[in-house]
Scaffold this active site. Structure first.
Site, short mmCIF file in Angstrom:
data_model
loop_
_atom_site.label_atom_id
_atom_site.label_comp_id
_atom_site.label_asym_id
_atom_site.label_seq_id
_atom_site.Cartn_x
_atom_site.Cartn_y
_atom_site.Cartn_z
N GLU A 91 0.82 -1.21 0.00
CA GLU A 91 0.00 0.00 0.00
C GLU A 91 0.86 1.27 0.00
O GLU A 91 1.80 1.39 0.76
CB GLU A 91 -0.94 0.01 1.23
CG GLU A 91 -1.89 -1.17 1.26
CD GLU A 91 -2.88 -1.20 0.10
OE1 GLU A 91 -3.03 -0.18 -0.60
OE2 GLU A 91 -3.51 -2.27 -0.11
N ARG A 101 -18.86 -0.84 3.85
CA ARG A 101 -20.19 -1.43 3.66
C ARG A 101 -20.47 -2.53 4.68
O ARG A 101 -21.59 -3.03 4.76
CB ARG A 101 -20.34 -1.96 2.23
CG ARG A 101 -19.37 -3.05 1.91
CD ARG A 101 -19.45 -3.58 0.49
NE ARG A 101 -18.27 -4.39 0.23
CZ ARG A 101 -18.05 -5.59 0.74
NH1 ARG A 101 -18.96 -6.16 1.50
NH2 ARG A 101 -16.93 -6.24 0.47
N CYS A 154 -8.15 -1.87 7.87
CA CYS A 154 -6.74 -1.88 7.46
C CYS A 154 -6.26 -0.47 7.22
O CYS A 154 -5.21 -0.06 7.72
CB CYS A 154 -6.55 -2.77 6.23
SG CYS A 154 -6.69 -4.53 6.63
N HIS A 178 -1.45 -5.79 2.00
CA HIS A 178 -2.67 -6.59 1.93
C HIS A 178 -2.34 -7.91 1.26
O HIS A 178 -1.66 -7.93 0.22
CB HIS A 178 -3.75 -5.87 1.10
CG HIS A 178 -4.73 -5.09 1.91
ND1 HIS A 178 -4.90 -3.73 1.75
CD2 HIS A 178 -5.61 -5.48 2.88
CE1 HIS A 178 -5.85 -3.33 2.58
NE2 HIS A 178 -6.30 -4.37 3.28
N1 PCA Z 1 -8.70 -6.79 6.25
C1 PCA Z 1 -9.67 -5.73 6.44
C2 PCA Z 1 -9.69 -5.47 7.93
C3 PCA Z 1 -8.92 -6.57 8.56
C4 PCA Z 1 -8.29 -7.30 7.46
O1 PCA Z 1 -7.50 -8.24 7.56
C5 PCA Z 1 -9.37 -4.51 5.58
O2 PCA Z 1 -8.81 -4.65 4.50
O3 PCA Z 1 -9.70 -3.39 5.98
#
Ligand code: PCA
Length: 226
Positions: A91, A101, A154, A178
């Site tokens: 990111e 949502r 996140c 991610h």
């Molecule tokens: N993914 C979610 C919240 C926790 C996670 O592992 C997100 O992408 O916000």
């Protein structure tokens, strides 16, 4: 390409690695599984601290801030699941908005709420995002720079870590990755991509090594046209 890694005390870099608990009806979160596996494996040449955070606007940030104070890391690398993405997303930016949502694990849904009222609109990651992508690919893991971490927990935790660096922990570098579904999750999401833990872990180990070594940011295009 490497440069000498900066550490506050001249020793091995301290890295705080975080993951998230399961959410949205899933029984596992690959980010938490990866964090536990890497903690057990103790990657060479870094002082690793780990934390698994709840998927809760109320309860996710306090353990993060406590861990930052306790471990005084050089880098915080946070991991989370992005089900449906085909690659590891490094990111680039955290934005000051909660808007999802789905509710968090406490049943709280936030719509158009700032993460930090009055905070900057956004923070850029301060790990070298393109060097991180390169480290993942060199370890055989599909990876991309991502221009959005979403607007759920996140992004919330990523923003709060960046804000902590800006306000309380000068010199702390912050990154967020991610990760895709595990194959055992993706079987319940037909047609969606997945990444096996056995592939992911060497990639994350390579990322820790790149951070340890102070890998320099390559000058390559990794943006998006739209
Ligand atoms: N993914 C979610 C919240 C926790 C996670 O592992 C997100 O992408 O916000």
């Amino acid at each position: 390409m490497t440069t000498t890694a900066f550490t506050a005390d001249g020793g091995a870099p301290r890295i705080l690695l975080t993951g998230f608990a399961p959410f949205a009806g899933e029984s596992v979160n690959p980010s938490a599984i990866a964090v536990a596996a890497l903690a057990a494996r103790a990657p060479v040449g870094v002082r690793l601290a780990t934390e698994v955070l709840p998927v809760s606007y109320r309860d996710a940030v306090p353990p993060l801030l406590r861990a930052l104070r306790r471990h005084a890391p050089d880098v915080v690398l946070a991991l989370g699941l992005a089900g449906g993405r085909p690659h590891v997303s490094v990111e680039r930016v955290a934005i000051n908005i909660d808007d999802a949502r789905i509710p968090d694990n406490d049943g709280i849904q936030r719509i158009d709420t700032p993460v930090v009222p009055g905070g900057p609109a956004a923070y850029f990651a301060t790990i070298p995002v393109k060097a991180t992508v390169a480290a993942l690919r060199a370890a055989g893991v599909p990876a991309e720079v991502s221009q959005t971490a979403g607007t759920f927990l996140c992004n919330h935790v990523f923003y709060r870590a960046c804000h902590a660096a800006a306000t309380e922990h000068p010199g702390l570098r912050v990154g967020f990755l991610h990760v895709p579904w595990l194959p055992e999750q993706a079987v319940h999401h037909p047609g969606e991509p997945s990444l096996a833990l056995a592939t992911l872990l060497p990639g994350l180990t390579a990322v820790l090594a790149a951070l340890r070594d102070g890998a320099a940011e390559p000058v390559v295009a990794e943006g998006a046209i739209s």
